[in-house]
Motif scaffolding. Structure first.
Motif, short mmCIF file in Angstrom:
data_model
loop_
_atom_site.label_atom_id
_atom_site.label_comp_id
_atom_site.label_asym_id
_atom_site.label_seq_id
_atom_site.Cartn_x
_atom_site.Cartn_y
_atom_site.Cartn_z
N UNK A 1 0.80 -1.23 0.00
CA UNK A 1 0.00 0.00 0.00
C UNK A 1 0.83 1.28 0.00
N UNK A 2 1.91 1.31 0.76
CA UNK A 2 2.71 2.54 0.83
C UNK A 2 3.33 2.88 -0.52
N UNK A 3 3.81 1.87 -1.24
CA UNK A 3 4.40 2.11 -2.56
C UNK A 3 3.35 2.54 -3.56
N UNK A 4 2.17 1.97 -3.46
CA UNK A 4 1.09 2.36 -4.37
C UNK A 4 0.74 3.83 -4.17
N UNK A 5 0.63 4.25 -2.92
CA UNK A 5 0.29 5.64 -2.62
C UNK A 5 1.37 6.59 -3.12
N UNK A 6 2.63 6.18 -3.01
CA UNK A 6 3.75 7.03 -3.42
C UNK A 6 3.97 7.07 -4.93
N UNK A 7 3.38 6.14 -5.67
CA UNK A 7 3.63 6.04 -7.10
C UNK A 7 3.25 7.31 -7.85
N UNK A 8 4.15 7.74 -8.73
CA UNK A 8 3.88 8.85 -9.65
C UNK A 8 4.47 8.47 -11.00
N UNK A 9 3.82 8.90 -12.05
CA UNK A 9 4.36 8.65 -13.38
C UNK A 9 5.71 9.37 -13.51
N UNK A 10 6.57 8.81 -14.34
CA UNK A 10 7.87 9.44 -14.55
C UNK A 10 7.69 10.82 -15.19
N UNK A 11 8.70 11.62 -15.07
CA UNK A 11 8.65 12.96 -15.65
C UNK A 11 8.46 12.88 -17.16
N UNK A 12 9.08 11.90 -17.79
CA UNK A 12 8.96 11.75 -19.24
C UNK A 12 7.52 11.43 -19.64
N UNK A 13 6.87 10.52 -18.91
CA UNK A 13 5.49 10.18 -19.22
C UNK A 13 4.54 11.34 -18.93
N UNK A 14 4.79 12.06 -17.86
CA UNK A 14 3.95 13.22 -17.55
C UNK A 14 4.10 14.29 -18.63
N UNK A 15 5.34 14.49 -19.09
CA UNK A 15 5.58 15.48 -20.15
C UNK A 15 4.88 15.06 -21.44
N UNK A 16 4.94 13.77 -21.75
CA UNK A 16 4.27 13.28 -22.96
C UNK A 16 2.76 13.51 -22.87
N UNK A 17 2.16 13.21 -21.72
CA UNK A 17 0.74 13.43 -21.55
C UNK A 17 0.39 14.91 -21.67
N UNK A 18 1.18 15.77 -21.05
CA UNK A 18 0.96 17.21 -21.14
C UNK A 18 1.02 17.68 -22.59
N UNK A 19 1.99 17.15 -23.34
CA UNK A 19 2.14 17.50 -24.75
C UNK A 19 0.90 17.09 -25.54
N UNK A 20 0.43 15.87 -25.29
CA UNK A 20 -0.76 15.39 -25.99
C UNK A 20 -1.99 16.22 -25.65
N UNK A 21 -2.14 16.57 -24.38
CA UNK A 21 -3.30 17.37 -23.97
C UNK A 21 -3.26 18.76 -24.59
N UNK A 22 -2.07 19.36 -24.63
CA UNK A 22 -1.93 20.67 -25.28
C UNK A 22 -2.24 20.58 -26.77
N UNK A 23 -1.71 19.55 -27.40
CA UNK A 23 -1.94 19.35 -28.84
C UNK A 23 -3.42 19.13 -29.12
N UNK A 24 -4.11 18.39 -28.22
CA UNK A 24 -5.54 18.13 -28.39
C UNK A 24 -6.32 19.44 -28.39
N UNK A 25 -5.95 20.37 -27.53
CA UNK A 25 -6.62 21.67 -27.47
C UNK A 25 -6.32 22.52 -28.70
N UNK A 26 -5.07 22.51 -29.13
CA UNK A 26 -4.63 23.42 -30.18
C UNK A 26 -4.95 22.96 -31.60
N UNK A 27 -4.58 21.72 -31.91
CA UNK A 27 -4.69 21.30 -33.31
C UNK A 27 -5.36 19.95 -33.52
N UNK A 28 -5.67 19.25 -32.46
CA UNK A 28 -6.28 17.93 -32.61
C UNK A 28 -5.23 16.82 -32.64
N UNK A 29 -5.69 15.61 -32.44
CA UNK A 29 -4.79 14.47 -32.33
C UNK A 29 -5.00 13.48 -33.47
N UNK A 30 -3.96 12.74 -33.77
CA UNK A 30 -4.08 11.64 -34.72
C UNK A 30 -4.79 10.50 -34.01
#
Length: 141
Positions: free
Chosen positions: A20-49
């Motif tokens: 349980x303690x490790x599950x609570x502490x889990x966070x996506x890596x910075x690379x995965x978070x950045x990728x998701x942020x990029x996709x979300x921004x792209x979705x707002x601006x120009x749409x996604x493939x």
């Protein structure tokens, strides 16, 4: 959709029970978070493939599972640390509590839990207790 939710719940419960303690502490890596942020921004601006839409859907499914697992892990940890209340028929008051100027302090987890749950130190109770002490009618043996 209900069947999908139940499998999410089942997987989340399984994950949470492992550590349980490790599950609570889990966070996506910075690379995965950045990728998701990029996709979300792209979705707002120009749409996604179609592939990018699928990628976001996977992130959303994983986010749901991780969120459920974290909620269950928190419940598991809370359940492991249950504290019973003070029982005046079995426990000694002075082992668990201390009275100072009308305020009751907990000496143990049992005392603290009892004070917090039953609101021993609400302002009205403290004032009333102080008045009883001044009149000599407060039993603190």
């Amino acid at each position: 959709m209900i069947q999908n939710l139940s499998i999410y719940d089942e997987v989340a419960s399984f994950m949470a029970s492992m550590n349980p303690a490790k599950v609570i502490a889990f966070k996506a890596s910075a690379a995965h978070q950045k990728r998701l942020d990029t996709l979300l921004d792209k979705q707002k601006d120009e749409g996604l493939t179609p592939d990018e839409k699928s990628e976001i859907e996977h992130y959303l499914m994983l986010n749901r599972i991780i969120g459920l697992a974290k909620a269950r892990a928190i419940n598991l940890l809370d359940a492991e640390h249950l504290v019973r209340f003070f029982n005046p028929r079995k426990d000694n008051w002075h082992e668990h509590f201390e009275l100072q100027e009308g305020v009751i302090y907990g000496k143990t987890e049992i005392g603290e839990s009892t004070i917090r749950t039953f609101k021993f130190n609400d302002v009205d109770r403290i004032i009333f207790r102080q008045q009883l002490i001044m009149l000599g009618h407060y039993a603190n043996k």
